[in-house]
Enzyme design. Structure first.
Site, mmCIF file in Angstrom:
data_model
loop_
_atom_site.group_PDB
_atom_site.id
_atom_site.type_symbol
_atom_site.label_atom_id
_atom_site.label_comp_id
_atom_site.label_asym_id
_atom_site.label_seq_id
_atom_site.Cartn_x
_atom_site.Cartn_y
_atom_site.Cartn_z
ATOM 1 N N GLU A 1 0.822 -1.206 0.000
ATOM 2 C CA GLU A 1 0.000 0.000 0.000
ATOM 3 C C GLU A 1 0.860 1.261 0.000
ATOM 4 O O GLU A 1 0.514 2.271 -0.604
ATOM 5 C CB GLU A 1 -0.924 0.012 1.221
ATOM 6 N N THR B 1 -5.998 9.205 -5.387
ATOM 7 C CA THR B 1 -5.832 9.277 -3.932
ATOM 8 C C THR B 1 -5.006 10.493 -3.547
ATOM 9 O O THR B 1 -5.288 11.161 -2.535
ATOM 10 C CB THR B 1 -5.154 7.995 -3.421
#
Length: 311
Positions: free
Chosen positions: A130, A183
């Site tokens: 991630e 994001t």
């Protein structure tokens, strides 16, 4: 056993008031990864399907490979593996796309190696992936994708992940408008400082949501789906957000919020009966502003990631 194929589900992170600390898994969709042993040591990403050619094949950039390599480094093992990724999640959707890929890869590779790690022990390796994908190693997508259900990340130092109770009959409708939101853009609009007033409100809603889950109090769950820290800024990046929120609540949703960093939105409901009305209400809003919207209905996924096939 020479190959293992695994599935990891989509997730909703933040869950309105639980910014970076809450997430839950979705039954409706996810990613599949097959990992095969090969004679030569080292990892190689052989194929990626469903990404429109956008995801990297480089081992140091691909979340599947990064996650597996982090696991092998922890074991101090040199193993040869081929990775085959099939994307079931749209990129940049706010459904935990990168997390699902990493988790599915880890579950497959872990089984292929004889399961040296328990499921929960795979979390740090998924978080490493991630960090490569999103710039931060948060666990609010990877933890529910791996473990299933609702998950609370109480702390990161050391990592303290807690599974929460999921009331029977709690359902989710995902609404994905037809545009992509990075994001990095969603994080760029957030403020570095939070007022004492907003911190108090947010804490009360997090506590209320968790209490509502354990008490199976759907009205309390709905009242607690209020975010005063991230949503006010991120909502400005999602056309039709507030109109959709009002419309789906009028259609019977307990509440609505942004899934992860968006643009996907989630609406919780008691049972599945209200989902068609929620979807129609959202479609009407987006038709009025000239955008399409995909809708998915699902119960909360309790199982998490799992092995589909061993060869």
């Amino acid at each position: 056993m020479k190959a293992v194929r695994a599935f990891a589900p989509a997730t909703v992170a933040n869950v309105s008031c639980g910014f970076d600390i809450l997430g839950f898994a979705i039954d409706a969709m996810g990613d599949e990864v097959e990992v095969r042993l090969k004679d030569e040591t080292g990892l190689v990403v052989v194929s990626i399907e469903g990404d429109q050619g956008r995801l990297p094949y480089e081992v140091e950039k691909n979340t599947c490979a990064v996650a597996i390599q982090a696991m092998l480094d922890e074991m101090d093992r040199q193993v040869g593996m081929e990775i085959y990724l099939r994307k079931g999640l749209p990129l940049g959707s706010g459904m935990g796309s990168s997390a699902a890929s990493a988790v599915a890869a880890l579950v497959a590779a872990n089984r292929l190696l004889g399961e040296p790690f328990e499921k929960k022990g795979l979390l740090p390796f998924a978080m490493a992936a991630e960090k490569v994908a999103c710039g931060a190693g948060h666990a609010d997508n990877v933890a529910p994708s791996l473990l299933g259900g609702f998950v609370l990340i109480r702390d990161y130092h050391p990592l303290d992940v807690i599974k929460l109770h999921v009331p029977e009959g709690l359902h989710c409708t995902l609404l994905h408008p037809h545009f992509e939101l990075k994001t990095s853009d969603s994080r760029s609009v957030l403020r570095d400082n939070v007022s004492l007033k907003h911190s108090t409100i947010q804490s009360g809603n997090v506590a209320g949501l968790i209490a509502g889950l354990f008490q199976e109090d759907f009205e309390l769950i709905g009242r607690s789906l209020r975010d005063v820290i991230a949503e006010p800024y991120r909502a400005t990046l999602i056309p039709g957000f507030y109109e959709t929120k009002e419309a789906v609540k009028g259609a019977g949703a307990l509440g609505m919020g942004i899934s992860g960093s968006g643009p996907t939105m989630f609406a919780l409901s008691k049972g599945s009966e209200t989902s068609p009305a929620i979807i129609r209400a959202a479609e009407q809003v987006y038709e009025s502003i000239g955008l399409g919207v995909d809708a998915y209905h699902s119960a909360v996924n309790i199982r998490g990631a799992y092995v589909i096939e061993e060869k």
